[in-house]
Design an enzyme around this catalytic site. Structure first.
Site, PDB file in Angstrom:
ATOM      1  N   ASP A  80       0.782  -1.277   0.015  1.00 28.87           N
ATOM      2  CA  ASP A  80      -0.132  -0.107   0.040  1.00 28.87           C
ATOM      3  C   ASP A  80       0.893   1.103   0.100  1.00 28.87           C
ATOM      4  O   ASP A  80       2.009   1.157   0.512  1.00 28.87           O
ATOM      5  CB  ASP A  80      -1.125  -0.070   1.248  1.00 28.87           C
ATOM      6  CG  ASP A  80      -2.297   0.952   1.012  1.00 28.87           C
ATOM      7  OD1 ASP A  80      -2.007   1.761   0.060  1.00 28.87           O
ATOM      8  OD2 ASP A  80      -3.267   0.539   1.716  1.00 28.87           O
ATOM      9  N   GLU A 115     -10.333   6.832   4.302  1.00 28.16           N
ATOM     10  CA  GLU A 115      -9.576   6.427   5.390  1.00 28.16           C
ATOM     11  C   GLU A 115      -9.520   6.839   6.806  1.00 28.16           C
ATOM     12  O   GLU A 115     -10.544   6.980   7.244  1.00 28.16           O
ATOM     13  CB  GLU A 115      -8.240   6.516   4.733  1.00 28.16           C
ATOM     14  CG  GLU A 115      -7.887   5.878   3.269  1.00 28.16           C
ATOM     15  CD  GLU A 115      -6.598   5.619   2.694  1.00 28.16           C
ATOM     16  OE1 GLU A 115      -5.844   5.321   3.489  1.00 28.16           O
ATOM     17  OE2 GLU A 115      -6.406   6.080   1.513  1.00 28.16           O
TER      18      GLU A 115
HETATM   19  C1  BGC Z   1      -3.570   8.396  -2.167  1.00 26.65           C
HETATM   20  C2  BGC Z   1      -3.865   7.840  -0.618  1.00 26.65           C
HETATM   21  C3  BGC Z   1      -2.856   8.551   0.187  1.00 26.65           C
HETATM   22  C4  BGC Z   1      -3.127  10.159   0.229  1.00 26.65           C
HETATM   23  C5  BGC Z   1      -2.289  10.855   1.186  1.00 26.65           C
HETATM   24  C6  BGC Z   1      -3.921   9.816  -1.906  1.00 26.65           C
HETATM   25  O1  BGC Z   1      -3.608  10.346  -3.284  1.00 26.65           O
HETATM   26  O2  BGC Z   1      -4.495   7.750  -2.888  1.00 26.65           O
HETATM   27  O3  BGC Z   1      -3.348   6.612  -0.847  1.00 26.65           O
HETATM   28  O4  BGC Z   1      -2.996   8.019   1.615  1.00 26.65           O
HETATM   29  O5  BGC Z   1      -3.132  10.686  -1.154  1.00 26.65           O
HETATM   30  O6  BGC Z   1      -0.961  11.164   0.341  1.00 26.65           O
HETATM   31  C1  BGC Z   2      -5.291   2.908   0.317  1.00 25.84           C
HETATM   32  C2  BGC Z   2      -5.306   1.986  -0.539  1.00 25.84           C
HETATM   33  C3  BGC Z   2      -5.392   2.574  -2.004  1.00 25.84           C
HETATM   34  C4  BGC Z   2      -3.853   3.118  -2.191  1.00 25.84           C
HETATM   35  C5  BGC Z   2      -3.692   3.852  -3.447  1.00 25.84           C
HETATM   36  C6  BGC Z   2      -3.954   3.758   0.214  1.00 25.84           C
HETATM   37  O1  BGC Z   2      -4.053   5.079   0.869  1.00 25.84           O
HETATM   38  O2  BGC Z   2      -5.254   2.363   1.707  1.00 25.84           O
HETATM   39  O3  BGC Z   2      -6.735   1.176  -0.335  1.00 25.84           O
HETATM   40  O4  BGC Z   2      -5.533   1.630  -3.029  1.00 25.84           O
HETATM   41  O5  BGC Z   2      -3.977   4.291  -1.207  1.00 25.84           O
HETATM   42  O6  BGC Z   2      -4.406   5.171  -3.753  1.00 25.84           O
END
Ligand code: BGC
Ligand code: BGC
Length: 826
Positions: free
Chosen positions: A302, A502
């Protein structure tokens, strides 16, 4: 012997029989071996790295032999949430071409691009957005699930991408978890069956070579391995304390079923299992998942998940490679990871054999999915077919999913179905708000800072009702503030949670924390006036809303239904002559809480005594009246009050209908939403997303002192905070003053109407806070109550303004009980 091997006793895990078609597979294995023989070390290491599209160029893909990219929750071509199909294809083509370039002896290996198409291709402007998983669990329809998978794959193929990070097979066991809505059910049997169907829809039928990865199908991911839904207190990325039996009987079920359906990738969970970070859990990743269960696809990490392993950093983590992860999501720091990994292979810390296993799996999946033959993304059969995107047929399936996901908790005296000929008032924060309908992971990561116009082709719940009522010549009255001139027969109040994703969605208890008071006030008022009340509850989880249920004649849980709000009117209205159009069929896939602090809320747990059990759901055919419920939430009075605080900005993101803007003399209003870095028109102020505890959970504000500049929060529509002023609440800002303003800084609040602004000088207190680290600064709202500001219509709850230099980081902004340093005014 490693104690973990014992505790996760390999013998207890099944050896799965994965019914993969066999024709031609041997050929793939031979091709993999031959490729591995010719690839250089650099080519192999590049193959196992997955940067984020905004942090890499095509030239770098060529130079570093990168095997995969992803677009994160906020990553879009040109950083544009409205990026067109052509934009996506252009980016996909350019990455692809770099990857298959054979100049200078390069080995051509097509790149693979992963996206979070988690409820439809929900990152794409104009796509069909299906209900989030929690609603699909309530619908519990295998054929429908397969169709949703098929359509999601199709709408992802339109932009030339190959791979979705879905389905989530989490069995969420504590609804305080911010990802509960990504889970299909607390019941592993429902999760197993539905996620299996989703994988078949996405990838095609594993037993049949001609449909498996046939045109318009994409690679699926089962995530997050393992027990992401079991963390203590529902804390995202937290620690799951479970023994091997519970692991197998509950949390592994969705992996077993999707592996059998042929899922080609598995994503590792950020969480810990009994204290050990899953990203470093060799016993489960290698010994169990790969060796015992027989998974031969890609184990993907991840987003920077490897960096959480003690001793690792984003740029360096042999532990995770050795634990068995094959492909690494290293969004930004991929160059460092590339260099360190090459060194580890050279030094033997990571063996050639381990590297070959990782690369071999990546090549195998690319071959099975047909990527070596597929050609440029824009040349593939479904690519660019914009008429398939958000098409009438696809939306029709989403609308069916909405209908089937609705759960009827109460329908006293058969208030529903409503006759469309009646006088109907529609109100509530969610009535005409597609943003609340779709929730997180919709166009951007958190789903915040968006408007109805961002969802091309979508229908709000109100428009759906209007369509039905207008068609019989009736007139629904939409009222933003709930008032009316002609007394209605019935009021439909639509309210609930505002978007999050999240960890931002984690809560301390199961109390509804957004638009609680307003919706309750409205329901009670209508009841008193003798108007029938129907609640439509938008939510990513079951919450304690017993007061609202009591104040409603009918109560419908609509979860996060997505773009097709029409599905709600389909069910709650009869036809003109009173015949039912569609009955309710949805059943709770999560138990509903009796109090806001309830333990043992999963069926089968000790002391299980929910308000509504797993599987509960009334229908028109099967209805019974519900008695008044106890209104004791189980929370203290203080906790209640704290929950009722109005939060505008939380963990680095604006909340609910708030928006964060910056401005200066050149341009008063520059958007910050969804941008990691942005500066005002003349650069007098800039905002940078930085990490306090988690990724991008704070905003760093830098005023350069060149001219007047400001940061402000707007809320739409204006909100009534008179209660908060009366009860003595403050504006509370959690901040870190790095460099205090070198001149005067004002904190301002404005209301609509005459555009009145009240302001308090906070220069001195900021100077005192400089260098003190993180603190909460509270200023009683009473100080802004100058008799002119209209607290019933606040449209700008906060503005920080100075013409001098300053450097401040903010984390949270709310109106609530004073905390930390309280400013005393004279
Ligand atoms: C991503 C997440 C990440 C978040 C913070 C998002 O673009 O999909 O996976 O946790 O940015 O950086
Ligand atoms: C999440 C995943 C996701 C990834 C990519 C992470 O923060 O936990 O579920 O697929 O970001 O965006």
């Amino acid at each position: 012997m490693n104690p973990n091997i014992k505790s996760f006793s390999i013998d207890k895990w099944p050896e799965l029989t994965i019914p993969l078609y066999s024709d031609g597979l041997e050929n793939i294995e031979n091709r993999v071996i031959r490729l591995l023989e010719v690839m250089t070390l650099e080519e192999k290491v590049g193959q196992i790295i997955q940067p984020e599209i905004l942090n890499i160029t095509s030239d770098e893909i060529r130079q570093y032999h990168i095997g995969s990219v992803l677009n994160g929750g906020n990553g879009r071509p040109n950083r544009d949430i409205h990026a067109s199909v052509d934009d996506w294809l252009e980016w996909a083509d350019s990455f692809y071409e770099a990857s298959v370039d054979t100049s200078a002896g390069r080995t051509a290996i097509p790149i693979i691009w992963g996206i979070d198409a988690i409820h439809g291709n929900s990152a794409l402007y104009g796509a069909t957005i299906f209900p989030h998983n929690i609603g699909l669990g309530a619908a519990n329809n295998l054929e429908l699930m397969k169709e949703i998978g098929r359509i999601t794959a199709l709408e992802t193929s339109v932009i030339g991408l190959d791979w979705t990070f879905a389905p989530t097979v989490a069995v969420a066991r504590d609804s305080r978890w911010g990802r509960t809505y990504e889970s299909l059910s607390e019941d592993s049997a429902i999760v197993a069956l539905l996620s299996k169907a989703a994988v078949t829809g996405l990838q095609g039928d594993i037993t049949d070579k001609n449909t498996f990865f046939s045109k318009g199908r994409i690679i699926a991911t089962a995530k997050h391995f393992i027990a992401d839904g079991a963390t203590e207190s529902g804390i995202d990325q937290g620690d799951a304390k479970v023994d091997v039996d519970e692991l197998i009987n509950v949390h592994a079920q969705g992996f077993f079923s999707t592996l059998i359906a042929g899922v080609q990738t598995v994503m590792v969970s950020y969480s810990k299992l009994n204290g050990i970070r899953m990203h470093g859990h060799k016993e489960l990743i290698t010994d169990v998942l790969k060796d015992k269960l027989g998974f031969d696809g890609i184990v993907v990490s991840d987003f920077n998940g490897h960096a959480m392993i003690p001793g690792c950093s984003k740029m360096d983590c042999p532990q995770a490679i050795n634990a068995g992860i094959d492909l690494f999501m290293v969004p930004k720091d991929w160059k460092g990871f590339y260099t360190s990994t090459i060194e580890h292979v050279r030094s033997g810390r990571v063996t050639q054999q381990r590297l070959n296993d990782a690369v071999g799996r990546i090549l195998r999946v690319k071959m099975r999915a047909g990527l070596f033959e597929a050609g440029r993304p824009s040349s593939r059969p479904i690519a660019g077919k914009v008429d398939l995107l958000g098409s009438k047929d696809n939306r029709g399936v989403a609308r069916q999913a909405v209908r089937e996901s609705l759960v009827l908790l109460k329908n006293n005296n058969s208030t529903l179905p409503l006759n469309p000929k009646q006088n109907i008032l529609i109100t509530g924060a969610g009535a005409d708000d597609i943003v609340m309908q779709v929730g997180g992971w919709s166009l951007n990561w958190q789903g915040t800072g968006l408007n109805n116009t961002d969802f091309k082709g979508a229908t709000s719940i109100y428009s759906g009702i209007k369509n039905v009522v207008n068609s019989v010549g009736g007139h629904p009255i939409y009222s933003e503030d709930g008032s009316y001139t002609i007394k209605p027969n019935v009021a439909v109040v639509i309210f609930g949670e505002t978007p999050y994703a999240e960890f931002q969605g984690d809560r301390e208890n199961l109390m509804l924390w957004s638009n609680y008071e307003n919706s309750l006030k409205a329901l009670k008022r209508y009841k008193k006036e003798g108007i029938k009340t129907v609640s439509i509850f938008l939510s990513g989880r079951p919450l304690w809303v017993s007061q609202h249920i009591n104040a409603s004649d009918s109560f419908v849980v609509a979860w996060l239904p997505g773009s097709e709000g029409q599905g709600i009117a389909d069910v709650i209205f009869s036809n003109e002559s009173g015949d039912i159009n569609f009955d309710f069929t949805g059943k709770l896939s999560f138990s509903w809480p009796r109090i806001a602090v309830q333990d043992g809320l999963n069926k089968g747990e000790a002391g299980y005594k929910p308000l509504f059990e797993l599987g509960y759901g009334l229908s028109y055919k099967n209805n019974k009246n519900l008695e008044q419920l106890s209104e004791d939430s189980g929370l203290s009075v203080e906790a209640h009050r704290d929950l009722l605080a109005s939060v505008f900005f939380k963990e680095g993101q604006s909340v609910s209908s708030s928006r964060l803007y910056i401005g200066d003399n050149t341009d008063m209003r520059t958007k910050t939403e969804g941008m990691r870095f942005v500066s005002s028109a003349s650069n007098a102020i800039s905002v940078n997303s930085i990490d306090r505890y988690r990724q991008e959970d704070a905003k760093e504000l830098i005023w350069n002192g060149a001219e007047n500049a400001f940061i402000f929060i707007r809320n739409y529509p204006p909100q009534d905070f008179s209660n908060q002023v009366e009860r003595g609440d403050s504006i509370v800002i959690e901040l870190n003053v790095i460099q205090p303003p070198t001149g005067k800084m004002n904190l301002k609040i404005s209301s609509t109407g005459k555009g009145v602004t009240a302001s308090v000088d906070i220069t001195d207190v900021l100077r005192k806070l400089a260098g003190e680290g993180w603190t909460k600064l509270s200023i009683p709202l009473q100080y802004f109550n100058d008799g002119k500001l209209d607290f019933t219509k606040i449209n700008m709850p906060m503005r920080l303004q100075t013409s001098k230099a300053a450097h401040i980081i903010i984390y949270d902004v709310r109106y609530g009980v004073a905390e930390g340093i309280t400013v005393k005014c004279n």
